[in-house]
Write a protein that holds these residues in place. Structure first.
Motif, PDB file in Angstrom:
ATOM      1  N   HIS A 199       0.840  -1.198   0.000  1.00 10.87           N
ATOM      2  CA  HIS A 199       0.000   0.000   0.000  1.00 10.87           C
ATOM      3  C   HIS A 199       0.877   1.251   0.000  1.00 10.87           C
ATOM      4  CE1 HIS A 199      -3.491  -2.334   2.148  1.00 10.87           C
ATOM      5  NE2 HIS A 199      -3.299  -2.721   0.902  1.00 10.87           N
ATOM      6  N   LEU A 200       1.817   1.309   0.936  1.00 10.97           N
ATOM      7  CA  LEU A 200       2.781   2.408   1.069  1.00 10.97           C
ATOM      8  C   LEU A 200       2.098   3.758   1.242  1.00 10.97           C
ATOM      9  CD1 LEU A 200       5.217   1.372  -1.831  1.00 10.97           C
ATOM     10  CD2 LEU A 200       4.852   0.291   0.401  1.00 10.97           C
ATOM     11  N   ASN A 201       0.849   3.732   1.692  1.00  9.97           N
ATOM     12  CA  ASN A 201       0.025   4.928   1.688  1.00  9.97           C
ATOM     13  C   ASN A 201      -1.173   4.703   2.606  1.00  9.97           C
ATOM     14  OD1 ASN A 201      -1.843   6.965   1.009  1.00  9.97           O
ATOM     15  ND2 ASN A 201      -1.353   6.902  -1.169  1.00  9.97           N
ATOM     16  N   PRO A 202      -1.313   5.470   3.683  1.00 12.68           N
ATOM     17  CA  PRO A 202      -2.461   5.281   4.573  1.00 12.68           C
ATOM     18  C   PRO A 202      -3.805   5.415   3.874  1.00 12.68           C
ATOM     19  CG  PRO A 202      -0.804   6.640   5.638  1.00 12.68           C
ATOM     20  CD  PRO A 202      -0.361   6.466   4.215  1.00 12.68           C
ATOM     21  N   ALA A 203      -3.884   6.246   2.840  1.00 10.29           N
ATOM     22  CA  ALA A 203      -5.146   6.399   2.112  1.00 10.29           C
ATOM     23  C   ALA A 203      -5.529   5.101   1.422  1.00 10.29           C
ATOM     24  CB  ALA A 203      -5.035   7.531   1.097  1.00 10.29           C
ATOM     25  N   VAL A 204      -4.543   4.405   0.852  1.00 10.39           N
ATOM     26  CA  VAL A 204      -4.806   3.115   0.216  1.00 10.39           C
ATOM     27  C   VAL A 204      -5.189   2.086   1.278  1.00 10.39           C
ATOM     28  CG1 VAL A 204      -3.804   1.230  -1.142  1.00 10.39           C
ATOM     29  CG2 VAL A 204      -3.289   3.611  -1.726  1.00 10.39           C
ATOM     30  N   THR A 205      -4.518   2.104   2.411  1.00  8.23           N
ATOM     31  CA  THR A 205      -4.831   1.173   3.494  1.00  8.23           C
ATOM     32  C   THR A 205      -6.266   1.375   3.984  1.00  8.23           C
ATOM     33  OG1 THR A 205      -2.517   1.046   4.203  1.00  8.23           O
ATOM     34  CG2 THR A 205      -4.189   0.442   5.824  1.00  8.23           C
ATOM     35  N   PHE A 206      -6.662   2.627   4.225  1.00  8.03           N
ATOM     36  CA  PHE A 206      -8.047   2.905   4.624  1.00  8.03           C
ATOM     37  C   PHE A 206      -9.028   2.456   3.546  1.00  8.03           C
ATOM     38  CE2 PHE A 206      -6.656   5.967   7.965  1.00  8.03           C
ATOM     39  CZ  PHE A 206      -7.531   5.575   8.969  1.00  8.03           C
ATOM     40  N   ALA A 207      -8.690   2.712   2.284  1.00  8.12           N
ATOM     41  CA  ALA A 207      -9.576   2.351   1.185  1.00  8.12           C
ATOM     42  C   ALA A 207      -9.771   0.835   1.117  1.00  8.12           C
ATOM     43  CB  ALA A 207      -9.000   2.864  -0.141  1.00  8.12           C
ATOM     44  N   MET A 208      -8.688   0.088   1.256  1.00 11.34           N
ATOM     45  CA  MET A 208      -8.790  -1.372   1.189  1.00 11.34           C
ATOM     46  C   MET A 208      -9.570  -1.930   2.386  1.00 11.34           C
ATOM     47  SD  MET A 208      -7.426  -2.181  -1.666  1.00 11.34           S
ATOM     48  CE  MET A 208      -7.991  -0.596  -2.305  1.00 11.34           C
ATOM     49  N   ALA A 209      -9.409  -1.315   3.541  1.00  9.79           N
ATOM     50  CA  ALA A 209     -10.169  -1.758   4.713  1.00  9.79           C
ATOM     51  C   ALA A 209     -11.661  -1.451   4.530  1.00  9.79           C
ATOM     52  CB  ALA A 209      -9.642  -1.081   5.972  1.00  9.79           C
ATOM     53  N   SER A 210     -11.976  -0.348   3.870  1.00 11.96           N
ATOM     54  CA  SER A 210     -13.376   0.055   3.704  1.00 11.96           C
ATOM     55  C   SER A 210     -14.158  -0.915   2.827  1.00 11.96           C
ATOM     56  CB  SER A 210     -13.456   1.464   3.111  1.00 11.96           C
ATOM     57  OG  SER A 210     -13.072   1.479   1.747  1.00 11.96           O
ATOM     58  N   ILE A 211     -13.466  -1.645   1.961  1.00  6.45           N
ATOM     59  CA  ILE A 211     -14.156  -2.621   1.102  1.00  6.45           C
ATOM     60  C   ILE A 211     -13.886  -4.057   1.548  1.00  6.45           C
ATOM     61  CG2 ILE A 211     -14.201  -1.096  -0.902  1.00  6.45           C
ATOM     62  CD1 ILE A 211     -11.809  -2.693  -2.012  1.00  6.45           C
ATOM     63  N   GLY A 212     -13.237  -4.216   2.717  1.00  8.00           N
ATOM     64  CA  GLY A 212     -13.016  -5.539   3.273  1.00  8.00           C
ATOM     65  C   GLY A 212     -11.838  -6.296   2.698  1.00  8.00           C
ATOM     66  N   ALA A 213     -10.973  -5.606   1.955  1.00  9.26           N
ATOM     67  CA  ALA A 213      -9.810  -6.277   1.371  1.00  9.26           C
ATOM     68  C   ALA A 213      -8.763  -6.604   2.423  1.00  9.26           C
ATOM     69  CB  ALA A 213      -9.201  -5.414   0.273  1.00  9.26           C
ATOM     70  N   ILE A 214      -8.704  -5.818   3.500  1.00  8.53           N
ATOM     71  CA  ILE A 214      -7.885  -6.130   4.668  1.00  8.53           C
ATOM     72  C   ILE A 214      -8.746  -5.886   5.902  1.00  8.53           C
ATOM     73  CG2 ILE A 214      -5.720  -5.488   3.526  1.00  8.53           C
ATOM     74  CD1 ILE A 214      -5.739  -2.913   5.269  1.00  8.53           C
ATOM     75  N   SER A 215      -8.324  -6.443   7.028  1.00  9.32           N
ATOM     76  CA  SER A 215      -9.083  -6.239   8.262  1.00  9.32           C
ATOM     77  C   SER A 215      -8.770  -4.872   8.861  1.00  9.32           C
ATOM     78  CB  SER A 215      -8.748  -7.339   9.271  1.00  9.32           C
ATOM     79  OG  SER A 215      -7.439  -7.154   9.788  1.00  9.32           O
ATOM     80  N   TRP A 216      -9.724  -4.320   9.596  1.00 12.61           N
ATOM     81  CA  TRP A 216      -9.489  -3.039  10.252  1.00 12.61           C
ATOM     82  C   TRP A 216      -8.389  -3.133  11.298  1.00 12.61           C
ATOM     83  CZ3 TRP A 216     -10.834   1.498   8.479  1.00 12.61           C
ATOM     84  CH2 TRP A 216     -11.910   1.603   7.607  1.00 12.61           C
ATOM     85  N   GLY A 217      -8.162  -4.339  11.821  1.00 16.88           N
ATOM     86  CA  GLY A 217      -7.087  -4.518  12.784  1.00 16.88           C
ATOM     87  C   GLY A 217      -5.706  -4.313  12.193  1.00 16.88           C
ATOM     88  N   GLN A 218      -5.586  -4.410  10.874  1.00 21.32           N
ATOM     89  CA  GLN A 218      -4.299  -4.205  10.215  1.00 21.32           C
ATOM     90  C   GLN A 218      -4.028  -2.745   9.897  1.00 21.32           C
ATOM     91  OE1 GLN A 218      -5.314  -7.275   7.097  1.00 21.32           O
ATOM     92  NE2 GLN A 218      -3.133  -7.749   7.325  1.00 21.32           N
TER      93      GLN A 218
END
Length: 237
Positions: free
Chosen positions: A62-81
Motif C-alpha cells: 500500500h505504502l500509503n495510509p489512504a490506500v490502506t483505509f480504502a482497502m479496509a473500507s471494502i473488506g480487502a484487509i481487516s481493520w485490525g491491520q
C-alpha cells in the motif's frame, strides 16, 4: 510482522527517491537544480514503481495510509491491520526524510528560501484555497485507488502492476498535481513534515501546520470514496 516490514521498506524507498528528486530540483547548487515539474513527476512515478516492486514480496505494498483505509473500507484487509500498516508507513517516510537531510546536508545552508526547503519534505499549494486544495488531493487519490483496484479485474500480467501504478502517478502528477504538489499520500506528506519540524535544518522556516491537514484528510476521503464507488461498479457489472 513481515508485512509491516514491507510497508516500512517500501514507503522508505518511495519517499527517499520521491522527495529526493524534489530536493535535487529546488535546493541550491545541486546538479539537478531548476529542472522543473516534469522531472519531479517522472521522479515520483519511477519512485513509486521501484518501491512497489521492492515491497510487493513482503506486503500488499500500500505504502500509503489512504490506500490502506480504502482497502479496509471494502473488506480487502481487516481493520485490525490498519493502524500497524499506517505506523510502518509513517516510520518509513520519517526515516527517509532523515536520510535525505543527511544526504543533502550542505545544500540546506546554501538555500535561502525556507519555502523551497519545506518543499523538499512536504507539499504546499500553488494558490492557497482550502476547498480547491482538498478536492485536488481527494480526486487524485481516488484515481490512484481506482487504478489499483482495476489491476485485478483487468487480469494484468504478473509483475506489471507496479508499472501501472507508476504510470497513474505520472498521469495524476501532470494533470491534477500542479495545484497542490499532489501528496495523495498522508504518510508521504506528514512523516517528512514532522521531520522538518524536528530536525536542525539550516534556513528552515515553519512547517506550515495550518495546511498540513489537507494532504492528510483529503487523500483518505478520496481513497475511501474511490474504493467504494469502484466496488459498487464492479458489483453491478
Amino acid at each position: 510482522m513481515i508485512q509491516y516490514l514491507g510497508e516500512f521498506l517500501g514507503t522508505f524507498i518511495l519517499v527517499l527517491l520521491g522527495d529526493g528528486v524534489v530536493a535535487g530540483n529546488v535546493l541550491s547548487k545541486t546538479k539537478e537544480e531548476g529542472t522543473g515539474w516534469v522531472a519531479i513527476v517522472l521522479g515520483w512515478g519511477i519512485a513509486c514503481t521501484v518501491a512497489v516492486y521492492v515491497s510487493g514480496f513482503f506486503s500488499p505494498a500500500h505504502l500509503n495510509p489512504a490506500v490502506t483505509f480504502a482497502m479496509a473500507s471494502i473488506g480487502a484487509i481487516s481493520w485490525g491491520q490498519v493502524f500497524p500498516f499506517i505506523l510502518a508507513q509513517m516510520l518509513g517516510a520519517m526515516a527517509a526524510a532523515f536520510v535525505l537531510w543527511l544526504h543533502y546536508y550542505p545544500h540546506w545552508a546554501e538555500t535561502k528560501d525556507s519555502g523551497l526547503i519545506l518543499a523538499s519534505f512536504s507539499t504546499g499549494p500553488a494558490i492557497r484555497h482550502t476547498a480547491s486544495n482538498f478536492l485536488g488531493e481527494a480526486l487524485g487519490t481516488a484515481i490512484l485507488v481506482i487504478t489499483i483496484m482495476a489491476i485485478g479485474p483487468n487480469k494484468v500480467a504478473a509483475g506489471l502492476g507496479p508499472i501501472i501504478v507508476g504510470t497513474v502517478i505520472f498521469a495524476v502528477g501532470f494533470s491534477l498535481g500542479p495545484t497542490t504538489g499532489y501528496a495523495i499520500n498522508p504518510a508521504r506528506d506528514l512523516g517528512p513534515r514532522i521531520m522538518h519540524a524536528l530536525l536542525p535544518i539550516a534556513n528552515k522556516g515553519d512547517s506550515d501546520w495550518s495546511y498540513a491537514w489537507i494532504p492528510v484528510l483529503g487523500p483518505i476521503v478520496g481513497g475511501v470514496v474511490g474504493a467504494l464507488l469502484y466496488n459498487i461498479i464492479l458489483g453491478i457489472v
